[in-house]
Design an enzyme around this catalytic site. Structure first.
Site, mmCIF file in Angstrom:
data_model
loop_
_atom_site.group_PDB
_atom_site.id
_atom_site.type_symbol
_atom_site.label_atom_id
_atom_site.label_comp_id
_atom_site.label_asym_id
_atom_site.label_seq_id
_atom_site.Cartn_x
_atom_site.Cartn_y
_atom_site.Cartn_z
ATOM 1 N N THR A 190 0.892 -1.237 -0.230
ATOM 2 C CA THR A 190 0.079 0.071 -0.048
ATOM 3 C C THR A 190 0.932 1.163 -0.023
ATOM 4 O OG1 THR A 190 -1.620 1.179 1.238
ATOM 5 C CG2 THR A 190 -0.140 -0.075 2.641
ATOM 6 N N HIS A 247 1.954 -11.573 14.057
ATOM 7 C CA HIS A 247 3.283 -12.065 15.009
ATOM 8 C C HIS A 247 2.883 -13.727 15.570
ATOM 9 C CE1 HIS A 247 6.532 -11.764 17.545
ATOM 10 N NE2 HIS A 247 6.590 -10.646 18.015
#
Length: 593
Positions: free
Chosen positions: A509, A566
Site C-alpha cells: 500500500t 506475530h
C-alpha cells in the site's frame, strides 16, 4: 450402500444453516446433482443438490431446523430401497443428531409476513415471481394495475460476479428510461463484496424500463431493467421502491422508521434469512428497527439476538409509523410524500463520488463499500497480532535511474516508469528468500503459498480496492509494471473481475503519495504481512565512501513499514526481510526492460 446427505459449508465464516424446504420426500427417486433441499444462512439462501442418485430413504432434520455444518440431514439409498418408518418419513432428533440451535416452529400461517416475489418465506416455501404480463407488484401503479410492463424486450439481469457472490447493489444507472443503448455499452454500476463494476447492456435498443432503482441490493439473476419492446407507461413504482433498500447500509433506527410503510411493516422487504424472520415473529420484533451488519445490510441471527438482549423483545413499530399507510392512502398525497424518504434511503448506498458533499452536522450511513471495508479492518485487527517495523531506505540510486530513463521507457514500452514496480520486484525477490512472509494461517497450520501474488492497494474516490498481480515471481520488471498500471486503471474505471481482487499473498500500500512519512497499515486477511510505502523526501544523510570516510550528503529517503502477523512471523524474520528489502533497493542493479 447408503449415502449420507450433510449440511454443507457455504463459506469460511459460516458454521450452521437452516433447512427451509425439502424438495423431495422419503421414497422419491433422486438424481445426482438434482436439487434436494433449500437452506438459509446468514449470508445466502441456496438449493443443495443430491450427492448421489438413488431413493431418498430418510429425512433426519425437519424444515425450519438450524443445524451445524457436516450434520447428516438425510440418507439416500440405492434404487429400490424402502423409506425408513418414522411417522411420515421425517426423523427430528435434532439435539442428539445435530447439536442444533433449534428455533421453535410457530403455527402455520400465524402472523406470517407477506412474502416478496421470489423471496423465501419463514417456512422455506418459495413464492413465484410474477412476470410483467401478470402484473408484477413491483411494477404496479397506484391503483395496482401493471405499470411499465414491457413486451418483446430483452431483460437485463443482475449478473453473478463470482462463485461466492449471490447479490449486488445497483449504485448508479448510467442511462435513463428512453435512452438508446448499444450492445456492450456500460448500462449501470454495481457493488458487491468483492468488486465494483460497470455492467454492459446485453443488447442494443432503447432502455424502456428500469425495474430496480439506485441503492437497491438484489439477488443475482433478478431482472433489473428491460431494453427494447414497447413500454405501456413510465415505471410508476420506481420512486417508492428505494425505501425497501434502506437496509443495504446500516442506518439509524430513526431513519428506518421514517422510510415509510414498506420498511415499517413488511419484514420480507428487509434483508434477512428465514431464521431471522422466525426469531422476529416468535419475539414480536420489528426488523426495521434493527441495523443489519451482514452482507448488503442483511440482518443476521446475531443482530436479532443482540437486539433481544438489549430489551428489544416485543418492540413493535411506533403507533404513528403504523398509522402512516392510512394517511398516505389517497393517490395524490402518496405521490408527493414518498419521494423524500425514498431518496434519503437510497442515497447512502451509492459511491461517495456520486453523492453531494455532506452538510455539516449531517448523519450519513455507510456506503456498501465503506461498510465492507470497516468490517474487514475490524476483523483483521481482531484476527492477527499486528506488529510494525519501519526502515529508512536510501532510494537515490533508483531515483537517478528513473530520472534518466523514464521518458525513453514510456516511449519504448507504453507504460510510465513509477517507483512501485521497483518496490514490488524487490518484494518478490525477498519473499522468495523468506517464504514465511508470504505464508498465511489456516486453522492451526501455516500455508506456504506456491506463488507470490502481490496485491496493490488502489485508492478510489469512493473507497479502497486491492487488485492482485498473480504469479509475480514469473514476471519480468516490465511485466509487473504493465500489470500494476493495467489493474490500477481498471480499478478506477470499475472494470475489474472478481478473481482479480482475490487470492493475494502479500499486499503493498502506498500512502506516501499524499506526503506522509510512514504509516502502520492493517493486514489484508488472510495474508500475514503488508508493506506500507512512505513518501520520498530529500534529507541530509551520513554517507560513507569506499575508504570509510564519512560525509553529509543530500539523499532521497523513503520509509518502508512492514505490518506483520506475530502469530507466525517473528520479529527477527520481519527484520531480516526488511533488511533484505533495504539492501536490494539501495543497490538496485536489475534490468527494467
Amino acid at each position: 450402500m447408503p449415502t449420507n446427505v450433510v449440511m454443507p459449508q457455504m463459506g469460511e465464516s459460516i458454521f450452521e444453516g437452516t433447512i427451509t424446504k425439502w424438495l423431495k420426500k422419503p421414497g422419491d427417486q433422486v438424481q445426482r446433482d438434482e436439487p434436494l433441499f433449500e437452506i438459509s444462512t446468514d449470508k445466502v439462501d441456496a438449493e443443495i443438490p443430491a450427492p448421489a442418485a438413488g431413493v431418498l430413504t430418510e429425512i433426519k432434520v425437519a424444515e425450519g431446523t438450524t443445524v451445524e455444518i457436516n450434520t447428516v440431514v438425510a440418507v439416500i439409498g440405492e434404487a429400490g430401497s424402502q423409506p425408513a418408518a418414522s411417522g411420515g418419513g421425517v426423523t427430528v432428533d435434532v439435539a442428539k443428531e445435530a447439536k442444533a440451535t433449534a428455533v421453535a416452529t410457530a403455527p402455520e400461517g400465524a402472523n406470517e409476513p407477506v412474502p416478496a416475489p421470489g423471496a423465501k418465506t419463514a417456512s422455506g416455501s418459495k413464492e413465484p415471481t410474477p412476470s410483467p404480463a401478470d402484473g408484477d407488484p413491483a411494477n404496479r401503479g397506484p391503483e395496482g394495475a401493471p405499470g411499465g410492463a414491457s413486451t418483446g424486450g430483452t431483460n437485463v439481469v443482475m449478473p453473478q460476479m463470482g462463485e461466492s457472490i449471490f447479490e449486488g447493489t445497483i449504485t448508479k444507472w448510467l442511462k435513463k428510461v428512453g435512452d438508446s443503448v448499444q450492445r456492450d455499452e456500460p448500462l449501470f454500476e454495481i457493488s458487491t463484496d468483492k468488486v465494483d463494476a460497470e455492467i454492459p447492456a446485453p443488447a442494443a435498443g432503447v432502455l424502456t424500463e428500469i425495474k430496480v432503482p439506485e441503492g437497491t441490493t438484489v439477488e443475482i439473476n433478478t431482472v433489473v431493467a428491460v431494453i427494447g419492446g414497447s413500454k405501456s407507461s413510465a415505471p410508476a413504482a420506481a420512486a417508492p421502491k428505494p425505501a425497501a433498500a434502506a437496509p443495504s447500509a446500516p442506518a439509524p433506527a430513526a431513519t428506518a422508521a421514517q422510510a415509510g410503510p414498506a420498511a415499517a411493516g413488511t419484514h420480507d422487504r428487509i434483508r434477512s434469512s428465514p431464521l431471522v424472520r422466525r426469531i422476529a415473529k416468535d419475539n414480536n420484533l420489528d426488523l426495521s428497527r434493527i441495523s443489519g451488519t451482514g452482507m448488503g445490510g442483511r440482518i443476521t441471527k446475531n443482530d436479532a439476538l443482540a437486539f433481544l438482549a438489549q430489551g428489544g423483545a416485543g418492540s413493535a413499530a411506533p403507533a404513528q409509523t403504523q398509522s402512516q399507510p392510512q394517511a398516505a392512502a389517497p393517490a395524490k398525497p402518496a405521490a408527493t410524500a414518498a419521494p423524500a424518504p425514498a431518496a434519503a434511503a437510497s442515497r447512502p448506498s451509492a459511491p461517495a463520488a456520486a453523492v453531494a458533499a455532506p452538510l455539516p452536522g449531517e448523519l450519513v450511513p455507510l456506503s456498501k463499500m465503506r461498510g465492507i471495508i470497516a468490517e474487514r479492518m475490524v476483523e483483521s485487527k481482531r484476527t492477527s497480532a499486528h506488529v510494525h517495523t519501519v526502515f529508512k531506505v536510501d532510494m537515490t540510486r533508483i531515483v537517478r535511474l528513473r530520472d534518466r530513463e523514464k521518458s525513453k521507457y514510456e516511449q519504448r514500452n507504453g507504460v510510465k516508469l513509477t517507483f512501485m514496480p521497483f518496490i514490488a520486484m524487490a518484494a518478490v525477490q525477498c519473499l522468495r528468500r523468506m517464504p514465511i512472509i508470504n505464508a498465511s494461517m489456516e486453522g492451526n497450520a501455516i500455508r506456504y503459498h506456491q506463488n507470490i501474488n502481490i496485491g496493490i492497494a488502489v485508492a478510489l474516490d469512493w473507497g479502497l480496492i486491492v487488485p492482485v498481480v498473480k504469479q509475480a515471481e514469473e514476471r519480468s520488471f516490465l511485466g509487473v509494471a504493465r500489470a500494476i498500471a493495467d489493474l490500477a486503471a481498471r480499478a478506477r474505471a470499475k472494470k475489474l473481475k472478481p478473481e482479480e481482487v482475490s487470492g493475494g499473498t502479500f499486499t503493498i500500500t502506498n500512502p506516501g503519495i499524499f506526503g506522509e512519512q510512514f504509516g502502520t497499515p492493517v493486514i489484508n486477511q488472510p495474508e500475514s504481512a503488508i508493506l506500507g510505502v512512505g513518501g520520498m523526501f530529500k534529507e541530509p544523510t551520513v554517507v560513507t565512501d569506499a575508504d570509510g570516510v564519512d560525509s553529509i550528503a543530500i539523499r532521497s529517503i523513503m520509509r518502508l513499514t512492514l505490518g506483520f502477523d506475530h502469530r507466525i512471523i517473528d520479529g527477527a524474520d520481519a527484520g531480516k526481510f526488511m533488511a533484505d528489502m533495504k539492501k536490494t533497493l539501495e543497490n538496485w542493479d536489475g534490468d527494467i526492460g
